[in-house]
Scaffold this active site. Structure first.
Site, PDB file in Angstrom:
ATOM      1  N   ARG A  55       0.774  -1.126  -0.087  1.00  0.00           N
ATOM      2  CA  ARG A  55      -0.045   0.075   0.110  1.00  0.00           C
ATOM      3  C   ARG A  55       0.751   1.373  -0.020  1.00  0.00           C
ATOM      4  NH1 ARG A  55      -3.987  -0.297   4.003  1.00  0.00           N
ATOM      5  NH2 ARG A  55      -4.773   1.624   2.836  1.00  0.00           N
ATOM      6  N   ASN A  92      -7.810   7.703   6.486  1.00  0.00           N
ATOM      7  CA  ASN A  92      -6.821   7.116   5.390  1.00  0.00           C
ATOM      8  C   ASN A  92      -5.424   7.209   6.111  1.00  0.00           C
ATOM      9  OD1 ASN A  92      -8.869   7.206   3.824  1.00  0.00           O
ATOM     10  ND2 ASN A  92      -8.460   9.001   2.698  1.00  0.00           N
ATOM     11  N   VAL A  93      -4.561   6.211   5.491  1.00  0.00           N
ATOM     12  CA  VAL A  93      -2.880   6.169   5.935  1.00  0.00           C
ATOM     13  C   VAL A  93      -2.032   6.743   4.990  1.00  0.00           C
ATOM     14  CG1 VAL A  93      -3.628   4.368   7.702  1.00  0.00           C
ATOM     15  CG2 VAL A  93      -2.853   3.731   5.120  1.00  0.00           C
ATOM     16  N   ASP A  94      -2.527   7.125   3.730  1.00  0.00           N
ATOM     17  CA  ASP A  94      -1.813   7.685   2.697  1.00  0.00           C
ATOM     18  C   ASP A  94      -1.576   9.336   3.017  1.00  0.00           C
ATOM     19  OD1 ASP A  94      -4.694   7.847   1.041  1.00  0.00           O
ATOM     20  OD2 ASP A  94      -3.622   9.603   1.601  1.00  0.00           O
ATOM     21  N   HIS A 109      -6.310   6.585  11.795  1.00  0.00           N
ATOM     22  CA  HIS A 109      -5.898   5.159  11.835  1.00  0.00           C
ATOM     23  C   HIS A 109      -4.236   4.959  11.351  1.00  0.00           C
ATOM     24  CE1 HIS A 109     -10.315   4.370  10.738  1.00  0.00           C
ATOM     25  NE2 HIS A 109     -10.362   4.379  12.061  1.00  0.00           N
ATOM     26  N   CYS A 136      15.070  -2.438  14.682  1.00  0.00           N
ATOM     27  CA  CYS A 136      14.678  -0.993  15.451  1.00  0.00           C
ATOM     28  C   CYS A 136      15.702  -0.325  15.632  1.00  0.00           C
ATOM     29  CB  CYS A 136      13.983  -1.190  16.637  1.00  0.00           C
ATOM     30  SG  CYS A 136      13.915   0.409  17.435  1.00  0.00           S
ATOM     31  N   THR A 176     -16.400   8.396   2.805  1.00  0.00           N
ATOM     32  CA  THR A 176     -16.344   7.008   3.744  1.00  0.00           C
ATOM     33  C   THR A 176     -17.619   6.180   3.863  1.00  0.00           C
ATOM     34  OG1 THR A 176     -15.697   6.411   6.278  1.00  0.00           O
ATOM     35  CG2 THR A 176     -17.114   8.700   5.667  1.00  0.00           C
ATOM     36  N   SER A 177     -17.750   4.968   4.130  1.00  0.00           N
ATOM     37  CA  SER A 177     -18.916   4.138   4.091  1.00  0.00           C
ATOM     38  C   SER A 177     -19.528   4.273   5.591  1.00  0.00           C
ATOM     39  CB  SER A 177     -18.399   2.677   3.944  1.00  0.00           C
ATOM     40  OG  SER A 177     -17.501   2.323   4.727  1.00  0.00           O
TER      41      SER A 177
HETATM   42  N1  APR Z   1     -16.131  10.162  -4.397  1.00  0.00           N
HETATM   43  C1  APR Z   1     -16.829  10.161  -3.346  1.00  0.00           C
HETATM   44  N2  APR Z   1     -16.892   8.811  -2.449  1.00  0.00           N
HETATM   45  C2  APR Z   1     -16.580   7.609  -2.956  1.00  0.00           C
HETATM   46  C3  APR Z   1     -15.665   7.672  -4.209  1.00  0.00           C
HETATM   47  C4  APR Z   1     -15.615   9.062  -5.046  1.00  0.00           C
HETATM   48  N3  APR Z   1     -14.770   9.027  -6.145  1.00  0.00           N
HETATM   49  N4  APR Z   1     -15.202   6.558  -4.530  1.00  0.00           N
HETATM   50  C5  APR Z   1     -15.677   5.621  -3.815  1.00  0.00           C
HETATM   51  N5  APR Z   1     -16.423   6.476  -2.744  1.00  0.00           N
HETATM   52  C6  APR Z   1     -17.215   6.009  -1.457  1.00  0.00           C
HETATM   53  C7  APR Z   1     -17.902   4.469  -1.506  1.00  0.00           C
HETATM   54  O1  APR Z   1     -18.871   4.668  -1.855  1.00  0.00           O
HETATM   55  C8  APR Z   1     -17.589   4.078   0.014  1.00  0.00           C
HETATM   56  O2  APR Z   1     -18.954   4.478   0.515  1.00  0.00           O
HETATM   57  O3  APR Z   1     -15.928   5.818  -0.344  1.00  0.00           O
HETATM   58  C9  APR Z   1     -16.517   4.898   0.655  1.00  0.00           C
HETATM   59  C10 APR Z   1     -15.245   4.018   0.907  1.00  0.00           C
HETATM   60  O4  APR Z   1     -15.616   3.288   2.115  1.00  0.00           O
HETATM   61  P1  APR Z   1     -14.661   2.163   2.565  1.00  0.00           P
HETATM   62  O5  APR Z   1     -14.091   1.553   1.615  1.00  0.00           O
HETATM   63  O6  APR Z   1     -15.490   1.316   3.542  1.00  0.00           O
HETATM   64  O7  APR Z   1     -13.334   2.850   3.189  1.00  0.00           O
HETATM   65  P2  APR Z   1     -13.730   3.714   4.618  1.00  0.00           P
HETATM   66  O8  APR Z   1     -14.904   4.260   4.910  1.00  0.00           O
HETATM   67  O9  APR Z   1     -12.593   4.772   4.594  1.00  0.00           O
HETATM   68  O10 APR Z   1     -13.087   2.553   5.618  1.00  0.00           O
HETATM   69  C11 APR Z   1     -12.880   2.856   6.916  1.00  0.00           C
HETATM   70  O11 APR Z   1     -12.224   0.691   7.647  1.00  0.00           O
HETATM   71  O12 APR Z   1     -10.906  -0.928   6.662  1.00  0.00           O
HETATM   72  C12 APR Z   1     -10.934   0.170   7.617  1.00  0.00           C
HETATM   73  O13 APR Z   1      -9.274   1.145   8.613  1.00  0.00           O
HETATM   74  C13 APR Z   1      -9.811   0.866   7.434  1.00  0.00           C
HETATM   75  O14 APR Z   1     -10.006   3.514   7.529  1.00  0.00           O
HETATM   76  C14 APR Z   1     -10.620   2.407   6.931  1.00  0.00           C
HETATM   77  C15 APR Z   1     -11.782   2.043   7.668  1.00  0.00           C
END
Ligand code: APR
Length: 344
Positions: A55, A92-94, A109, A136, A176-177
């Site tokens: 990643r 995000n970790v980026d 995170h 380390c 974010t979902s």
């Molecule tokens: N613009 C807006 N939203 C978008 C786009 C885009 N171009 N592409 C994807 N998405 C939305 C998706 O519809 C989804 O709802 O971004 C969301 C990403 O959700 P996840 O993949 O679940 O990621 P996230 O919410 O960041 O996950 C939370 O879960 O796995 C752990 O630690 C990890 O930080 C992460 C946490």
């Protein structure tokens, strides 16, 4: 006005980085337990390190996109004009936010570009792979691990984040979902403290009804426009003609405040007066960049409630029309009268 923005993997999707839960996401075909838990780190550190090395390599090749840049611009404007505090919290970790110019960023995170020692606690930058070299620099033991919050571990800086949520007037999530807590619960904290809440996503994740406003679409397209409005760079509203404004007010008057309308006919009526309206499959109404959720009346089918359409129009035009009138009918008519004085 203090602002807190929470971002997730979706904001980096347009930079080519996979999200987690989409069809080709990081968790597709890979069990979380195998690479993102303390147990996995204990039993198979090489596999866990290899996953985050991969990643890190992806993130290095990626570039910030228009959504990252829009948030950096908003932060800069908010600081320069002393409009209030601005805090960007990312899951995000980026490092794309920082590369886009964001300054006050909390990585709740963790980070791909740093590491920590599980033996002596040393913590420092890391740009080369960990998989085959975890010695380390401080204690010399092979004990370095990715500086990532694994499932079951406590996210970072929660106290600072919660204090900012309790003091913000505007809370925004982007990409974010809203499935992983505590981040998924931030909207409730902000809302309970009176903040207006907006969600930007390409789809309506579960729990979207908790937000005052959902903006559907690619963050890279929506955020620059929305930020432009917020900092006054872009004209607010839908650029309606005087005729359209008068027709909209008449439509809202005719609808009244008690009836609930099927989304299709409502969208059709609004299109008849030249507004950009669409009935969405889930029964909600899209009116320009606003999504108006259906309501379930005491009896009958769920439908669109005219006062919500009126509120969406008022907010989209940045109009500060408040009403003290109690009761749906009175409040609706009161807001309409006030809008009339502005629009007609
Ligand atoms: N613009 C807006 N939203 C978008 C786009 C885009 N171009 N592409 C994807 N998405 C939305 C998706 O519809 C989804 O709802 O971004 C969301 C990403 O959700 P996840 O993949 O679940 O990621 P996230 O919410 O960041 O996950 C939370 O879960 O796995 C752990 O630690 C990890 O930080 C992460 C946490």
């Amino acid at each position: 006005m203090n602002i807190v923005v929470l971002t997730g993997a979706g904001i980096s999707a347009e930079s080519g980085l996979p999200t987690f839960r989409s069809g080709n996401g990081n968790w597709a075909g890979r069990s979380v337990e195998s690479v993102c838990t303390p147990e996995a780190l204990q039993s198979n550190p090489d596999l866990v390190c290899a996953f985050y090395d991969e990643r890190r390599a992806e993130a290095v090749k990626a570039e910030p996109n228009a959504a990252h840049r829009a948030l950096a611009k908003l932060e800069g404007h908010w600081r320069e004009t002393a409009k209030g505090e601005f805090l960007l919290v990312t899951q995000n970790v980026d490092d794309l936010h920082e590369r886009a110019g964001s300054q006050r960023v909390i990585h709740m995170h963790g980070h791909l570009n740093s590491t920590l020692c599980v033996e002596c606690g040393w913590h420092g930058p890391r740009y080369n792979p960990l998989e085959d070299d975890r010695e380390c620099a401080a204690c010399g033991r092979d004990a370095l691990r990715p500086d990532i919050v694994l499932f079951g571990e406590a996210p970072r800086h929660l106290k600072q984040i919660e204090a900012a949520l309790e003091a913000c007037a505007l809370f925004v999530t982007v990409g974010t979902s809203s499935t992983v807590y505590p981040a998924a619960g931030f909207v409730e904290i902000a809302k309970a403290c009176g903040a207006e809440t907006h969600q930007f996503n390409i789809e309506l994740p579960a729990g979207s009804e908790r937000f005052d406003m959902c903006h559907l679409g690619n963050a890279g397209e929506l955020l620059p426009e929305w930020v432009g409005e917020l900092i006054g760079e872009r004209p607010v509203g839908w650029n309606l003609s005087a005729e359209q404004k008068a027709a909209f007010i008449k439509e809202m008057e005719d609808c009244g405040s008690h009836s609930v309308f099927y989304c299709g006919p409502m969208a059709e009526d609004l299109r008849k007066i030249g507004l950009d309206a669409t009935a969405l499959p889930d029964g909600s109404l899209r009116l320009y960049d606003r999504i108006i959720q259906p309501i379930q009346p005491e009896w009958g089918e769920p439908g669109i409630y005219a006062p919500n359409v009126l509120t969406a129009a008022i907010e989209a035009h940045g109009l500060n029309i408040k009403t003290e009138m109690l009761g749906r009918g009175f409040a609706h008519r009161d807001q309409l009268e006030k809008l009339k004085t502005i629009w007609i």
